[in-house]
Design an enzyme around this catalytic site. Structure first.
Site, PDB file in Angstrom:
ATOM      1  N   TRP A 199       0.844  -1.184   0.000  1.00  0.00           N
ATOM      2  CA  TRP A 199       0.000   0.000   0.000  1.00  0.00           C
ATOM      3  C   TRP A 199       0.894   1.255   0.000  1.00  0.00           C
ATOM      4  CZ3 TRP A 199      -0.369   3.824   3.869  1.00  0.00           C
ATOM      5  CH2 TRP A 199      -1.343   4.802   3.614  1.00  0.00           C
ATOM      6  N   ASP A 366     -16.068  11.817  -1.160  1.00  0.00           N
ATOM      7  CA  ASP A 366     -15.460  10.503  -0.892  1.00  0.00           C
ATOM      8  C   ASP A 366     -16.179   9.814   0.262  1.00  0.00           C
ATOM      9  OD1 ASP A 366     -13.067   8.526  -0.291  1.00  0.00           O
ATOM     10  OD2 ASP A 366     -12.523   9.518  -2.168  1.00  0.00           O
ATOM     11  N   LYS A 476     -16.448   6.839  -7.913  1.00  0.00           N
ATOM     12  CA  LYS A 476     -15.179   6.208  -7.523  1.00  0.00           C
ATOM     13  C   LYS A 476     -15.552   4.893  -6.847  1.00  0.00           C
ATOM     14  CE  LYS A 476     -11.154   7.104  -4.516  1.00  0.00           C
ATOM     15  NZ  LYS A 476     -10.594   8.127  -3.606  1.00  0.00           N
ATOM     16  N   ASP A 478     -14.401   1.863  -4.903  1.00  0.00           N
ATOM     17  CA  ASP A 478     -13.260   1.485  -4.060  1.00  0.00           C
ATOM     18  C   ASP A 478     -13.378   0.027  -3.630  1.00  0.00           C
ATOM     19  OD1 ASP A 478     -10.968   1.833  -2.560  1.00  0.00           O
ATOM     20  OD2 ASP A 478     -11.747   3.483  -1.345  1.00  0.00           O
ATOM     21  N   ASN A 480     -11.384  -2.106  -0.419  1.00  0.00           N
ATOM     22  CA  ASN A 480     -10.309  -1.891   0.546  1.00  0.00           C
ATOM     23  C   ASN A 480      -9.864  -3.096   1.355  1.00  0.00           C
ATOM     24  OD1 ASN A 480      -9.491   0.932   0.372  1.00  0.00           O
ATOM     25  ND2 ASN A 480     -11.622   1.361   0.804  1.00  0.00           N
ATOM     26  N   CYS A 526     -10.627   1.862  -7.964  1.00  0.00           N
ATOM     27  CA  CYS A 526      -9.694   2.163  -6.879  1.00  0.00           C
ATOM     28  C   CYS A 526      -9.712   0.939  -5.977  1.00  0.00           C
ATOM     29  CB  CYS A 526     -10.212   3.401  -6.143  1.00  0.00           C
ATOM     30  SG  CYS A 526      -9.357   3.772  -4.601  1.00  0.00           S
ATOM     31  N   ASP A 548      -2.634   5.646  -2.988  1.00  0.00           N
ATOM     32  CA  ASP A 548      -2.987   6.637  -1.959  1.00  0.00           C
ATOM     33  C   ASP A 548      -1.802   7.530  -1.651  1.00  0.00           C
ATOM     34  OD1 ASP A 548      -5.599   6.020  -1.671  1.00  0.00           O
ATOM     35  OD2 ASP A 548      -5.343   4.702   0.048  1.00  0.00           O
TER      36      ASP A 548
HETATM   37  C1  DGJ Z   1      -8.998   4.125  -0.096  1.00  0.00           C
HETATM   38  C2  DGJ Z   1      -8.853   5.034  -1.279  1.00  0.00           C
HETATM   39  O1  DGJ Z   1      -7.683   4.715  -1.967  1.00  0.00           O
HETATM   40  C3  DGJ Z   1      -8.850   6.483  -0.807  1.00  0.00           C
HETATM   41  O2  DGJ Z   1      -8.639   7.342  -1.898  1.00  0.00           O
HETATM   42  C4  DGJ Z   1     -10.154   6.781  -0.121  1.00  0.00           C
HETATM   43  O3  DGJ Z   1     -11.203   6.719  -1.054  1.00  0.00           O
HETATM   44  C5  DGJ Z   1     -10.370   5.801   1.018  1.00  0.00           C
HETATM   45  N1  DGJ Z   1     -10.229   4.437   0.588  1.00  0.00           N
HETATM   46  C6  DGJ Z   1     -11.722   6.004   1.627  1.00  0.00           C
HETATM   47  O4  DGJ Z   1     -11.996   5.078   2.579  1.00  0.00           O
END
Ligand code: DGJ
Length: 729
Positions: A199, A366, A476, A478, A480, A526, A548
């Protein structure tokens, strides 16, 4: 015709403008690879095989019509369990528990154009762009039909490969591996280039000579990952940006993968790429089929730079789709680094007001606008607007932002669910899980089971309702966290291992639905920064959030590595606040702008806190963006510096396809004492022509600029940048 079949010699030959790829059908109906490299005129190439027929201790096939030994032969589609001991492309289990399988040639078809791959992203082209070959093979013992799929792009040095299998036998089969690519190259004198990191440090370039044995990059995380990208390159030891041979292989897939090489005992190299066989299995009932993803292949004899440009062209022209493919994309301001979760309608309108005055086109809201989400521990899955934060509701906010002259974009993380969410309380079985086993959380979240249509349908209905409720023009998307405890309570035991791939197909299906219902939507993928930066996602979104890490100096390496395969027009890149949130470094506003100019360009900071001077710098940066964006989006990209090798500088250049203009960008990393002018050689200009340097008006010949160079003025201090624009006179 770019694909021919020589009936007499039984050779398939695939020609691009500068490369050739060939393979042969033996009398025993096996397919053997002959050649992949610089274009050659002849098709009578079977003499290239040079398969030894007396290698000791190598199992023999005893088939007088075919290769003496599979283990020495360059098999075009290697299968497991039949005395080729190298990395196979396919492994099966039949109902008797036998895992050997074979691939015998039956027939072929050559046609203009290219068929889509069902459920999967893939390159596309019309009849003028591309010619395709399907080679029909089978395993007579178990009734498996194997279709090897090849396409040749007429104007680009690009060949794609894939494979589909169909169970036409009398009993079910279990597919245990089906790789998309296997190419046996004639020697082992290669360096392998891979893109690795973590990351905030994605796609750093690593280059190392091949050794004997297998060397792979992979992911068993359910997504491409921060750790390794699914693109690999092989080049000769001396190859650099401009000279030497280089092969590039990019997998069009976004899930667990394996890509690598095996150098085997006869000092040759097998390259392979595909879905990771780790924990993979696919049950094939009679008449069912399985389609493997596509691999994009290129060969360049003009170094790594040309290899990348070939890939950039095919991705820009034949992978990315939709309205935003070839047009200027909005300059956006995203509130993530400005506010994190701490925002409300008023704050967003303040940002939008200042952004409008600075000439920014779009505000992106966001993470944190939904459910009860005020930090990352809660509410994923509760896709209802939090009206305590978004006072007046979403439509009011969007209308106000629109009134200020800005478009509006929004963040979702559709694949995820927080254990602390209404959705989880109602449907605790909707996440990927193994009944009875602990559910590992990451960033306090679990992964929704996108292999399930009912789960996808519900999430999609929420997204659709939100997008239909106001004038939202950008999403966007995402993602995660990675997948663990992979299982569900829906599929039978024999199909449980399919969830990995079914999940990826589910993500693709959702994004396709989104683009069908909202064809004008600009989608940016993303994944915690750049953990799913791959050709699969680029089929759905023309841009991906690169990392990021928005620090201009860290971005030099990340963007350099990303550009090995992916075009600059796909790289989400923003000017952010200093000290930088990832590394604490302070860089000049101008440098941050120049580095972001390489990508999609935008802002990720609290504009309301900027000085008037910085706000007017934004206007100048946007004017630069407007001036250069066509060149950056559509031109040829040349890497000039290498931030992995030099702490002094990095430089790169964009040259228009018609060579009428060029943009040179330079970043001084650490100022070196007692070195003044830095002369940088340009690349790719039109020989015999003259170019005017816009800032000074001075005219140079292309030869001077490319052979002696252009003097970058002395820059005082670390992290400064310089931009030079040239126009052909
Ligand atoms: C990870 C993304 O890469 C960031 O730009 C942002 O959107 C965060 N998540 C939000 O939780």
């Amino acid at each position: 015709m770019s694909i021919i079949f020589d009936e007499k010699k039984k050779v398939f030959k695939l020609d691009t403008p500068n490369t050739s790829y060939a393979f042969h059908i033996t009398n025993s109906k096996h397919l053997l690879h002959l050649y992949y490299g610089k274009k050659i005129p002849e098709t009578d190439l079977t003499f290239l095989l040079r398969i030894p027929n007396d290698e000791p201790f190598v199992p023999a096939t005893h088939d007088a019509m075919g290769p003496h030994s599979f283990d020495c032969a360059p098999i075009e589609f290697p299968t497991s369990g039949v005395a080729d001991f190298r990395e196979p492309s396919m492994q099966l289990m039949d109902e008797n528990g036998m895992s050997a399988c074979e691939c015998y040639y039956k027939d072929y078809k050559i046609y203009k154009g290219k068929k889509p791959l069902k459920g999967l992203p893939a390159t596309y082209g019309d009849e003028d762009d591309v010619t395709s070959l399907e080679v029909y093979c089978h395993d007579p013992l178990n009734g498996l039909e194997i279709i090897l799929q090849y396409s040749v792009f007429e104007k680009l040095d690009i060949i794609t490969r894939s494979v589909k299998v169909q169970n036409k036998g009398k009993s079910p089969l279990e597919l245990r591996r089906l790789l998309s690519l296997s190419v046996d190259l004639d020697h082992k004198d290669f360096d392998m280039i891979t893109l690795n990191g973590t990351w905030a440090r994605e796609r750093h370039v690593e280059r190392a000579p091949l050794r004997f044995g297998k060397q792979v990059v992979d992911s068993c995380r359910g997504a491409t990952s921060h750790a390794h990208n699914n693109f690999i390159a092989l080049c000769d030891h001396k190859a650099d940006e401009d000279y030497g041979e280089a092969y590039g292989f990019a997998l069009v897939y976004s899930g667990s993968f394996i890509s690598g090489c095996e150098v085997y005992q006869y000092e040759k190299t097998r390259v392979f790429s595909g879905i990771n066989p780790y924990d993979f299995s696919w049950h094939l009932k009679i008449d069912e089929e399985f389609q493997a993803p596509e691999v994009i292949m290129t060969f360049s004899y003009q170094g790594l730079g040309q290899m990348s440009r070939n890939l950039h062209d095919v991705i820009r022209q034949h992978l990315i789709r939709g309205k935003w493919k070839d047009i200027r994309r909005p300059v956006l301001i995203n509130n993530w680094e400005a506010t994190y979760f701490n925002f409300d309608t008023e704050k967003l309108i303040q940002i939008a007001r200042d952004a409008a005055q600075a000439g920014i086109d779009m505000l992106v809201m966001d993470d944190g606008w939904f459910g009860g989400r005020s930090d990352d521990t809660t509410s994923l899955g509760d896709w209802y607007v939090n009206e305590e934060k978004i006072k007046g509701g979403l439509k009011y906010l969007v209308d106000e932002v629109n009134k200020l002259g800005l478009k509006f974009g929004i963040w979702f993380e559709p694949e995820m669910i927080s254990p602390d969410s209404d959705l989880y309380r109602k449907h605790p079985d909707w996440c990927i899980h193994i009944p009875g086993r602990y559910r590992t959380t990451a960033r306090s979240q679990l992964v929704l089971d996108f292999s399930r249509k009912d789960v996808r349908d519900y999430i999609y209905s929420r997204i659709k309702e939100i997008l239909s409720s106001a004038n939202i023009e950008y999403v966007k998307w995402d993602m995660n966290r990675q997948l663990s405890e992979v299982g569900n309570e829906v599929l039978p035991a024999i199909r449980q291992r399919e969830i990995w791939h079914r999940y990826v197909l589910g993500v693709y299906e959702m994004q396709e639905r989104l683009l069908t219902d909202f064809p004008d939507l600009l989608l940016e993928n993303c994944a915690g920064g750049g953990a799913r930066y791959d050709c699969g996602m680029l089929y759905y979104s023309p841009q991906i959030w690169t990392s990021d890490d928005t620090d201009a100096i860290e971005r030099l390496k990340i963007q350099h590595g990303t550009s090995m395969c992916y075009p600059c027009s796909t790289m989400g890149a923003h000017v952010s606040a200093v000290p930088n949130h990832c590394v604490g470094r302070t860089t000049p506003f101008q440098t941050r702008g120049h580095v972001a100019l390489v990508g999609t360009f935008g802002y990720e900071l609290d504009i309301t806190k900027l000085s008037d001077e910085e706000k007017s710098a934004i206007k100048e940066q946007i004017a630069e963006f407007d001036k250069y964006n066509f060149l950056v989006r559509s031109g040829d990209f040349y890497r000039i510096g290498n931030p992995f090798k030099s702490t002094r500088f990095d430089a790169w250049e964009f040259v228009a396809k018609d060579k009428s203009e060029a943009l040179l960008q330079y970043v001084q990393i650490l100022k070196t004492p007692s070195l003044f002018l830095h002369r940088i050689r340009l690349k790719g200009l039109e020989q015999g022509q003259y170019y005017r340097h816009e800032q000074t008006g001075k005219v140079y010949s292309a030869e001077i600029l490319m052979n002696s160079g252009f003097d970058i003025p002395n820059l005082w201090g670390d992290f400064h940048s310089y931009l030079a624009y040239f126009k052909k006179v």
